[in-house]
Design an enzyme around this catalytic site. Structure first.
Site, PDB file in Angstrom:
ATOM      1  N   GLY A   1       4.394 -27.894   5.178  1.00  0.00           N
ATOM      2  CA  GLY A   1       5.317 -27.811   4.041  1.00  0.00           C
ATOM      3  C   GLY A   1       4.590 -27.783   2.717  1.00  0.00           C
ATOM      4  O   GLY A   1       3.354 -27.835   2.665  1.00  0.00           O
TER       5      GLY A   1
ATOM      6  N   CYS B   1     -16.000 -28.670  -2.268  1.00  0.00           N
ATOM      7  CA  CYS B   1     -15.949 -29.704  -3.315  1.00  0.00           C
ATOM      8  C   CYS B   1     -17.329 -30.265  -3.628  1.00  0.00           C
ATOM      9  O   CYS B   1     -17.594 -30.677  -4.748  1.00  0.00           O
ATOM     10  CB  CYS B   1     -14.974 -30.804  -2.930  1.00  0.00           C
ATOM     11  SG  CYS B   1     -15.165 -31.327  -1.240  1.00  0.00           S
TER      12      CYS B   1
ATOM     13  N   GLU C   1     -14.463 -28.150 -12.519  1.00  0.00           N
ATOM     14  CA  GLU C   1     -14.650 -27.591 -11.183  1.00  0.00           C
ATOM     15  C   GLU C   1     -13.999 -26.210 -11.146  1.00  0.00           C
ATOM     16  O   GLU C   1     -12.799 -26.079 -11.386  1.00  0.00           O
ATOM     17  CB  GLU C   1     -14.001 -28.510 -10.149  1.00  0.00           C
ATOM     18  CG  GLU C   1     -14.256 -28.059  -8.739  1.00  0.00           C
ATOM     19  CD  GLU C   1     -13.674 -29.011  -7.712  1.00  0.00           C
ATOM     20  OE1 GLU C   1     -12.480 -29.331  -7.816  1.00  0.00           O
ATOM     21  OE2 GLU C   1     -14.409 -29.419  -6.799  1.00  0.00           O
TER      22      GLU C   1
ATOM     23  N   LYS D   1       0.128 -33.750   6.738  1.00  0.00           N
ATOM     24  CA  LYS D   1       0.722 -32.657   5.957  1.00  0.00           C
ATOM     25  C   LYS D   1      -0.448 -31.784   5.491  1.00  0.00           C
ATOM     26  O   LYS D   1      -1.137 -32.110   4.526  1.00  0.00           O
ATOM     27  CB  LYS D   1       1.495 -33.239   4.755  1.00  0.00           C
ATOM     28  CG  LYS D   1       2.610 -32.369   4.220  1.00  0.00           C
ATOM     29  CD  LYS D   1       2.218 -30.982   3.792  1.00  0.00           C
ATOM     30  CE  LYS D   1       1.558 -30.938   2.436  1.00  0.00           C
ATOM     31  NZ  LYS D   1       1.051 -29.566   2.113  1.00  0.00           N
TER      32      LYS D   1
ATOM     33  N   GLY E   1       4.606 -33.113   0.940  1.00  0.00           N
ATOM     34  CA  GLY E   1       3.460 -33.966   0.587  1.00  0.00           C
ATOM     35  C   GLY E   1       3.914 -35.184  -0.199  1.00  0.00           C
ATOM     36  O   GLY E   1       3.542 -36.320   0.096  1.00  0.00           O
TER      37      GLY E   1
ATOM     38  N   GLY F   1       3.374 -29.032  -1.061  1.00  0.00           N
ATOM     39  CA  GLY F   1       2.885 -30.300  -1.593  1.00  0.00           C
ATOM     40  C   GLY F   1       3.946 -31.115  -2.309  1.00  0.00           C
ATOM     41  O   GLY F   1       4.180 -32.280  -1.969  1.00  0.00           O
ATOM     42  N   PRO F   2       4.630 -30.517  -3.312  1.00  0.00           N
ATOM     43  CA  PRO F   2       5.584 -31.314  -4.080  1.00  0.00           C
ATOM     44  C   PRO F   2       6.826 -31.725  -3.277  1.00  0.00           C
ATOM     45  O   PRO F   2       7.620 -32.553  -3.754  1.00  0.00           O
ATOM     46  CB  PRO F   2       5.983 -30.379  -5.232  1.00  0.00           C
ATOM     47  CG  PRO F   2       4.898 -29.354  -5.290  1.00  0.00           C
ATOM     48  CD  PRO F   2       4.392 -29.198  -3.900  1.00  0.00           C
TER      49      PRO F   2
ATOM     50  N   GLU G   1     -10.209 -38.079  -1.915  1.00  0.00           N
ATOM     51  CA  GLU G   1     -11.422 -37.257  -1.940  1.00  0.00           C
ATOM     52  C   GLU G   1     -11.105 -36.089  -2.848  1.00  0.00           C
ATOM     53  O   GLU G   1     -10.306 -35.221  -2.476  1.00  0.00           O
ATOM     54  CB  GLU G   1     -11.758 -36.817  -0.511  1.00  0.00           C
ATOM     55  CG  GLU G   1     -13.238 -36.617  -0.300  1.00  0.00           C
ATOM     56  CD  GLU G   1     -13.662 -35.218  -0.677  1.00  0.00           C
ATOM     57  OE1 GLU G   1     -14.004 -35.016  -1.850  1.00  0.00           O
ATOM     58  OE2 GLU G   1     -13.628 -34.343   0.185  1.00  0.00           O
TER      59      GLU G   1
HETATM   60  P1  NAD Z   1      -3.816 -29.559  -4.368  1.00  0.00           P
HETATM   61  O1  NAD Z   1      -4.337 -30.884  -4.762  1.00  0.00           O
HETATM   62  O2  NAD Z   1      -2.642 -29.028  -5.085  1.00  0.00           O
HETATM   63  O3  NAD Z   1      -3.446 -29.559  -2.806  1.00  0.00           O
HETATM   64  C1  NAD Z   1      -4.080 -30.373  -1.822  1.00  0.00           C
HETATM   65  C2  NAD Z   1      -3.027 -30.910  -0.865  1.00  0.00           C
HETATM   66  O4  NAD Z   1      -2.112 -31.734  -1.582  1.00  0.00           O
HETATM   67  C3  NAD Z   1      -2.175 -29.820  -0.207  1.00  0.00           C
HETATM   68  O5  NAD Z   1      -1.830 -30.200   1.106  1.00  0.00           O
HETATM   69  C4  NAD Z   1      -0.931 -29.813  -1.079  1.00  0.00           C
HETATM   70  O6  NAD Z   1       0.208 -29.335  -0.410  1.00  0.00           O
HETATM   71  C5  NAD Z   1      -0.776 -31.286  -1.391  1.00  0.00           C
HETATM   72  N1  NAD Z   1      -0.004 -31.571  -2.603  1.00  0.00           N
HETATM   73  C6  NAD Z   1       0.151 -30.795  -3.713  1.00  0.00           C
HETATM   74  N2  NAD Z   1       0.964 -31.392  -4.589  1.00  0.00           N
HETATM   75  C7  NAD Z   1       1.334 -32.582  -4.045  1.00  0.00           C
HETATM   76  C8  NAD Z   1       2.159 -33.660  -4.478  1.00  0.00           C
HETATM   77  N3  NAD Z   1       2.780 -33.634  -5.654  1.00  0.00           N
HETATM   78  N4  NAD Z   1       2.303 -34.732  -3.671  1.00  0.00           N
HETATM   79  C9  NAD Z   1       1.674 -34.786  -2.476  1.00  0.00           C
HETATM   80  N5  NAD Z   1       0.902 -33.793  -2.005  1.00  0.00           N
HETATM   81  C10 NAD Z   1       0.720 -32.704  -2.785  1.00  0.00           C
HETATM   82  O7  NAD Z   1      -4.992 -28.553  -4.439  1.00  0.00           O
HETATM   83  P2  NAD Z   1      -4.889 -26.963  -4.484  1.00  0.00           P
HETATM   84  O8  NAD Z   1      -3.815 -26.456  -5.368  1.00  0.00           O
HETATM   85  O9  NAD Z   1      -4.860 -26.523  -3.087  1.00  0.00           O
HETATM   86  O10 NAD Z   1      -6.260 -26.659  -5.204  1.00  0.00           O
HETATM   87  C11 NAD Z   1      -6.373 -26.845  -6.616  1.00  0.00           C
HETATM   88  C12 NAD Z   1      -7.730 -27.339  -6.971  1.00  0.00           C
HETATM   89  O11 NAD Z   1      -8.029 -28.556  -6.274  1.00  0.00           O
HETATM   90  C13 NAD Z   1      -8.865 -26.443  -6.544  1.00  0.00           C
HETATM   91  O12 NAD Z   1      -9.048 -25.386  -7.400  1.00  0.00           O
HETATM   92  C14 NAD Z   1     -10.004 -27.398  -6.522  1.00  0.00           C
HETATM   93  O13 NAD Z   1     -10.513 -27.605  -7.800  1.00  0.00           O
HETATM   94  C15 NAD Z   1      -9.399 -28.663  -6.043  1.00  0.00           C
HETATM   95  N6  NAD Z   1      -9.637 -28.858  -4.598  1.00  0.00           N
HETATM   96  C16 NAD Z   1     -10.549 -29.782  -4.225  1.00  0.00           C
HETATM   97  C17 NAD Z   1     -10.784 -29.974  -2.887  1.00  0.00           C
HETATM   98  C18 NAD Z   1     -11.764 -30.954  -2.403  1.00  0.00           C
HETATM   99  O14 NAD Z   1     -12.145 -30.912  -1.253  1.00  0.00           O
HETATM  100  N7  NAD Z   1     -12.193 -31.885  -3.208  1.00  0.00           N
HETATM  101  C19 NAD Z   1     -10.108 -29.230  -1.944  1.00  0.00           C
HETATM  102  C20 NAD Z   1      -9.162 -28.295  -2.368  1.00  0.00           C
HETATM  103  C21 NAD Z   1      -8.931 -28.146  -3.698  1.00  0.00           C
END
Ligand code: NAD
Length: 472
Positions: free
Chosen positions: A201, A279, A379, A170, A207, A203-204, A245
């Site tokens: 799709g 990150c 961050e 996903k 995912g 995340g909420p 991660e």
């Molecule tokens: P996020 O954690 O919301 O999204 C990452 C992934 O998780 C996406 O595929 C998303 O669809 C999915 N996701 C979101 N909510 C979910 C849920 N409830 N259950 C399962 N999967 C879910 O991250 P974001 O909104 O894209 O970014 C927000 C912050 O996250 C950034 O500002 C940054 O600080 C951090 N970030 C870190 C990394 C990293 O590599 N460590 C990468 C991207 C973002």
């Protein structure tokens, strides 16, 4: 841009069970460039069922066969190098040169590394009167973010396939097009149907359905700490393997005798690459009191070379950030930094000149930052660097280790042994000494709240294996 209107499930592109779509937006100009289906829990069910059905046969293939498929995957990705770079530039906003060198070439190299590891890894070993079998964990749910969209996919899917696992991916909703390209490359390799499946799709919805699915044996997640914490809790409740991660706030420690010009220049480049959306970025520069002012000036000069520019132009070094949400978040942090007393020496919270459309942020350098400030703790995930002053080595260690994160970092010194001794005191998963190059075979992952588990190389492969001991 070209987009599939279905999900890649069980070896074919199929219509989604739902009818909603996600707009893919070019962050440089806010144009909708494609639409992809927003997968539902039923799509996730179908994908997991396909992965479960494919697992026994794939798990039983000889490592040499899996290696051959991964070599074919590496080649299929390499053949799409330009298309991958153009796609990532369009949906993420990364400058095209960076997209070619990093967003395309890095995952191609990582796929190649797992083609080799699948063939050379010791899936069986002898310990006294036992034979230890390293067996695939099962069905993997991979949830990836948008910042290095193809790298993060390959860093999960390639080792999972090398181990003999099957996968449901996903990808992030902001960057689904390169995930579709990846599925096309997988299709070309002739992997058995169901070994790899893609559900685009939200995340909420998709995912969460994947993270909570009973048919998934291991969840590998990269993204925010907030979502990672929830996924860890769900996995814990189901006694399911999990790899996380998460974020970082890495320190770039410049020790007193180090080459200051080189260290500052490299430090600024490290943060501004990919518009700060990395990150492992060294977002806190630590400089001794005697050379602090000089370092601030050098950083200011280095930052002036990062002029926001059209990501499609070969000479552009800094593109927009990925989305309006991310732009507002980064600008909010810049305002907060000023409000808490830090000094802006480059950039600031306003949009860069001449950029009415698109999600642009000015590359920003903060001086007079103290460890307790929000911009030194959280961050930001944008082109923002903070410069902090330390009194002595112990103070530098305290500041460097003084956040909840521990993903990466850097140490600069004229004496390599001194740098290594300092690196040993850092609570972090990676440290680059005097600008050491990124190594795609070295384990990558976090101490503390930066995560659980390691990606890349043999350590990344081990995440997808479980052990069985046979006694003779
Ligand atoms: P996020 O954690 O919301 O999204 C990452 C992934 O998780 C996406 O595929 C998303 O669809 C999915 N996701 C979101 N909510 C979910 C849920 N409830 N259950 C399962 N999967 C879910 O991250 P974001 O909104 O894209 O970014 C927000 C912050 O996250 C950034 O500002 C940054 O600080 C951090 N970030 C870190 C990394 C990293 O590599 N460590 C990468 C991207 C973002």
């Amino acid at each position: 841009m070209k987009a599939h209107d279905g999900m890649y499930i069980d070896g074919d592109w199929r219509p989604s069970a739902g009818s909603s779509t996600i707009d893919v937006v070019n962050p440089a100009d806010e144009q909708v460039i494609a639409k992809v289906p927003a997968g539902t829990a039923r799509d996730v069910d179908s994908a997991v069922a396909a992965a479960r059905a494919a697992f026994p046969v794939w798990a039983a293939t000889a490592p040499a066969d899996r290696s051959a498929r991964l070599t074919a995957l590496r080649d299929a990705l390499a053949a799409r190098r330009d298309e991958i770079a153009e796609t990532v530039t369009a949906e993420l906003g990364a400058p095209i040169g960076f997209s070619r060198k990093v967003h395309a070439d890095l995952p191609i190299a990582v796929a190649g590394s797992y083609a080799e590891l699948a063939a050379s890894y010791a899936f069986e070993e002898k310990v006294g009167n036992s034979t230890i079998l390293h067996e695939p964990v099962g069905v993997v749910g991979a949830i990836t973010p948008w910042n290095y969209p193809l790298h993060q996919i390959v860093a999960k899917v390639a080792p999972a396939l090398a181990a003999g696992c099957t996968v449901v991916l996903k990808p992030a909703e902001d960057t689904p097009l390169v995930a579709q390209l990846f599925a096309e490359a997988v299709h070309e390799t002739g992997l058995p149907a169901g070994v790899f499946n893609l559900v685009t799709g939200l995340g909420p919805v998709a995912g969460q359905a994947l993270a909570e699915h009973d048919g998934v044996d291991l969840i590998s997640f990269t993204g925010s700490t907030a979502v990672g914490r929830r996924i860890g809790a769900v996995a814990g409740g189901a006694v399911k393997r999990v790899a996380l991660e998460l974020g970082g706030k890495s320190a770039n420690v410049i020790l007193p005798g180090a080459d200051l010009t080189r260290a500052v220049k490299a430090g600024v480049a490290n943060v501004f690459a990919n518009s700060g959306q990395t990150c492992s970025a060294w977002t806190r520069m630590l400089v001794d009191a005697a050379r602090y002012d000089e370092a601030v000036e050098l950083a200011q000069q280095a930052a002036a070379k990062y002029v926001p520019g059209d990501p499609g132009h070969a000479e552009s070094r800094l593109g927009p950030v990925v989305s309006a949400k991310q732009r507002d978040r980064v600008r909010g942090y810049i305002e907060r930094g000023t409000a808490e007393g830090a000094r802006v020496v480059a950039g600031g919270p306003d949009a860069p000149g001449g950029r009415e459309r698109g999600y642009w942020v000015r590359p920003t350098v903060f001086a007079d930052v103290t460890p307790d400030m929000t911009i030194a703790q959280e961050e930001i995930f944008g082109p923002v660097i903070t410069i902090l002053k330390y009194e002595d080595e112990d103070d530098a260690v305290r500041i460097a280790n003084g956040t909840v994160y521990g993903l990466a970092g850097a140490v600069w010194s004229e004496d390599e042994e001194e740098a290594v001794a300092f690196a040993r005191r850092l609570d972090t998963g990676q440290v680059d000494i005097n600008g050491g190059r990124f190594n795609p075979l070295a384990p990558f992952g976090g101490y503390k709240q930066s995560g659980v588990g390691r990606e890349l190389g043999a350590h990344g492969l081990a995440e997808y294996l479980q052990t069985k001991s046979l006694q003779f």
